[in-house]
Design an enzyme around this catalytic site. Structure first.
Site, PDB file in Angstrom:
ATOM      1  N   ASP A  95       0.860  -1.177   0.000  1.00 49.07           N
ATOM      2  CA  ASP A  95       0.000   0.000   0.000  1.00 49.07           C
ATOM      3  C   ASP A  95       0.900   1.233   0.000  1.00 49.07           C
ATOM      4  O   ASP A  95       2.119   1.124  -0.013  1.00 49.07           O
ATOM      5  CB  ASP A  95      -0.952  -0.012   1.186  1.00 49.07           C
ATOM      6  CG  ASP A  95      -0.226  -0.140   2.511  1.00 49.07           C
ATOM      7  OD1 ASP A  95       1.006   0.080   2.533  1.00 49.07           O
ATOM      8  OD2 ASP A  95      -0.859  -0.459   3.514  1.00 49.07           O
ATOM      9  N   GLY A  98      -0.601   5.679   3.141  1.00 49.53           N
ATOM     10  CA  GLY A  98      -1.612   6.679   3.459  1.00 49.53           C
ATOM     11  C   GLY A  98      -2.680   6.189   4.409  1.00 49.53           C
ATOM     12  O   GLY A  98      -3.094   6.917   5.317  1.00 49.53           O
ATOM     13  N   GLN A 212     -11.550   7.488  -4.779  1.00 46.62           N
ATOM     14  CA  GLN A 212     -12.033   8.076  -3.536  1.00 46.62           C
ATOM     15  C   GLN A 212     -13.460   8.613  -3.760  1.00 46.62           C
ATOM     16  O   GLN A 212     -14.132   8.210  -4.690  1.00 46.62           O
ATOM     17  CB  GLN A 212     -11.082   9.176  -3.069  1.00 46.62           C
ATOM     18  CG  GLN A 212      -9.776   8.652  -2.467  1.00 46.62           C
ATOM     19  CD  GLN A 212      -9.979   7.989  -1.111  1.00 46.62           C
ATOM     20  OE1 GLN A 212     -10.988   8.163  -0.434  1.00 46.62           O
ATOM     21  NE2 GLN A 212      -8.988   7.198  -0.689  1.00 46.62           N
ATOM     22  N   ASP A 288      -8.151  -7.616   0.097  1.00 48.34           N
ATOM     23  CA  ASP A 288      -7.150  -7.828   1.146  1.00 48.34           C
ATOM     24  C   ASP A 288      -7.763  -7.470   2.494  1.00 48.34           C
ATOM     25  O   ASP A 288      -8.647  -6.623   2.574  1.00 48.34           O
ATOM     26  CB  ASP A 288      -5.900  -6.983   0.906  1.00 48.34           C
ATOM     27  CG  ASP A 288      -6.075  -5.537   1.382  1.00 48.34           C
ATOM     28  OD1 ASP A 288      -5.748  -5.245   2.544  1.00 48.34           O
ATOM     29  OD2 ASP A 288      -6.553  -4.701   0.589  1.00 48.34           O
ATOM     30  N   CYS A 333     -12.649 -30.197   5.941  1.00 51.27           N
ATOM     31  CA  CYS A 333     -11.453 -29.398   5.649  1.00 51.27           C
ATOM     32  C   CYS A 333     -10.215 -30.289   5.605  1.00 51.27           C
ATOM     33  O   CYS A 333     -10.037 -31.172   6.450  1.00 51.27           O
ATOM     34  CB  CYS A 333     -11.284 -28.304   6.704  1.00 51.27           C
ATOM     35  SG  CYS A 333      -9.844 -27.251   6.443  1.00 51.27           S
ATOM     36  N   CYS A 335      -7.021 -29.021   5.655  1.00 54.47           N
ATOM     37  CA  CYS A 335      -5.828 -28.324   6.139  1.00 54.47           C
ATOM     38  C   CYS A 335      -5.124 -29.187   7.181  1.00 54.47           C
ATOM     39  O   CYS A 335      -5.724 -30.100   7.768  1.00 54.47           O
ATOM     40  CB  CYS A 335      -6.187 -26.954   6.705  1.00 54.47           C
ATOM     41  SG  CYS A 335      -6.916 -26.963   8.367  1.00 54.47           S
ATOM     42  N   CYS A 338      -6.925 -29.317  10.671  1.00 51.23           N
ATOM     43  CA  CYS A 338      -8.107 -30.174  10.772  1.00 51.23           C
ATOM     44  C   CYS A 338      -7.756 -31.655  10.622  1.00 51.23           C
ATOM     45  O   CYS A 338      -8.472 -32.521  11.131  1.00 51.23           O
ATOM     46  CB  CYS A 338      -9.143 -29.760   9.724  1.00 51.23           C
ATOM     47  SG  CYS A 338      -9.965 -28.191  10.110  1.00 51.23           S
ATOM     48  N   HIS A 364      -5.447 -22.885   9.410  1.00 49.90           N
ATOM     49  CA  HIS A 364      -6.810 -23.242   9.000  1.00 49.90           C
ATOM     50  C   HIS A 364      -7.479 -22.085   8.262  1.00 49.90           C
ATOM     51  O   HIS A 364      -8.108 -22.285   7.212  1.00 49.90           O
ATOM     52  CB  HIS A 364      -7.659 -23.628  10.205  1.00 49.90           C
ATOM     53  CG  HIS A 364      -9.123 -23.733   9.890  1.00 49.90           C
ATOM     54  ND1 HIS A 364      -9.675 -24.847   9.282  1.00 49.90           N
ATOM     55  CD2 HIS A 364     -10.142 -22.835  10.054  1.00 49.90           C
ATOM     56  CE1 HIS A 364     -10.973 -24.637   9.090  1.00 49.90           C
ATOM     57  NE2 HIS A 364     -11.282 -23.423   9.554  1.00 49.90           N
TER      58      HIS A 364
END
Length: 394
Positions: A95, A98, A212, A288, A333, A335, A338, A364
């Protein structure tokens, strides 16, 4: 411009503006829609980047404001840039700095920007002028002036694939007159950012313009016209998005209806599951937010709404009802958390203050978000976005 960058739309949904695409960068391809995890200080809190890659992460974000203060962009440049320093070979977004400067200046990191006005955090923004923003470091109290040119120079040192122009992030509770004045200044800052970018462009980076205009339709129209007419690789939708989710969705829909369709569009700071579905239905390509990893550190495990209580998008593993629960967070799941740990064990880890608990939930939640975005892309290609939204959001 942007010879080493390309955005290609690979499928357009037949029922909504949702689309699948590919953003080509010098560090690989980002399949869109996609979620960008926040490595705010050049690290994902709780997990290393090798694990992030294993869990299907394609792109991450680092924060100009924090990195300019610690360790400093010159140090990062000396270490070979963020990619080399972090050992991350995928695309990177930064970014402009700002958001943190102005949100801190209004009394919090995000409360004012998001319409909440109850923070007691000390203000650090000292003065906004046409030249830039003067602020005081939260680390050592030193004074800094961040100008559009300086922001681009810092992001160049970071070596990220995607830079962002410097803008003033107006909070929710300011007048239309202030919002308009701020927007025009942000446009002038954007032109200065673009000029500085062009002056030292080595074709390894690209630049995002920011829309903006706050909650005002006519100002959003002026701002979308501005970014459409200038040589930005992509667009980011910023500023106050209103006081409620309904208002946010209206503002995003109105903004997206006016943006050029041939550039990727990023929605800044939004990461809720329902918000992502609404965003992609308006044509948003990337999102994000710190939410998935921050939530994990506080005991929150992301789940489909049907698995939670009271329509929430997560469960709180610290709740006593999980104390003797032998099941994984989500039996479907795949992952590593899990596959290995029960809710009861994770509950114990949090009660005992063990770092493993935060790490396990972070893995996870990262897996959950990447699985979500993979499902979203599949649904768009099959023209069934609404049906997929019901699976995840109820």
């Amino acid at each position: 411009m942007y010879k080493n960058f390309k955005f290609t739309i690979t499928h357009q949904d037949q029922k909504t503006p949702a689309r699948c695409g590919e953003i080509h960068t010098p560090h690989g391809i980002v399949q869109t829609p996609n979620f960008i995890f926040c490595a705010t200080k050049a690290a994902i809190k709780g997990v290393d980047l090798a694990t992030m890659k294993q869990e299907g992460t394609q792109i991450i974000l680092s924060n100009t404001y924090h990195l300019m203060l610690q360790p400093g962009s010159e140090t990062i440049r000396a270490l070979g840039g963020l990619h080399k320093m972090m050992n991350w070979d995928g695309p990177l977004l930064s970014d402009s700095g700002g958001y943190q400067i102005f949100s801190l200046g209004h009394g919090s990191v995000s409360n004012e920007i998001k319409g909440k006005r109850n923070s007691n955090r000390p203000q650090s923004l000292l003065k906004i002028t046409e030249e830039g923003a003067k602020f005081k470091s939260y680390i050592d109290g030193s004074y800094h002036l961040l100008t559009p040119e300086k922001s681009i120079q810092i992001q160049r040192d970071l070596g990220v694939d995607f830079m962002v122009v410097l803008d003033e992030c107006t909070p929710f509770n300011v007048t239309k007159e202030y919002t308009e004045k701020s927007m025009h200044m942000s446009h002038r800052w954007a032109l200065r950012s673009l000029a500085e970018f062009k002056n030292h462009d080595d074709e390894s980076q690209s630049l995002y313009g920011i829309v903006q205009g706050g909650i005002y339709d006519d100002l959003r129209k002026q701002s979308t016209d501005f970014v459409n007419e200038n040589e930005f690789f992509a667009h980011a939708v910023g500023g106050s998005l209103g006081a409620s989710k309904a208002q946010m969705h209206d503002i995003v829909a109105h903004t997206m209806s006016m943006l050029s369709k041939d550039r990727p569009v990023h929605l800044l700071g939004i990461g809720g599951v329902s918000d992502i579905f609404n965003g992609i239905k308006y044509g948003i390509d990337t999102f994000d937010c710190v939410h998935p990893t921050r939530l994990a550190r506080h005991g929150g495990a992301l789940v489909k709404v049907s698995m939670s209580e009271n329509g929430k998008e997560h469960i709180n593993i610290r709740n006593n009802r999980f104390k003797t629960d032998p099941n994984p967070i989500d039996s479907e799941c795949k992952c590593s958390t899990c596959m290995r740990y029960s809710r009861g064990y994770l509950h114990h880890l949090f009660k005992a203050g063990e770092i493993l608990g935060m790490q396990a939930l972070t893995i996870h939640n990262v897996h959950f978000m990447n699985k979500l975005m993979l499902a979203v892309r599949g649904a768009i290609r099959e023209d069934r976005v609404e049906e997929e939204q019901k699976i995840w959001c109820g």
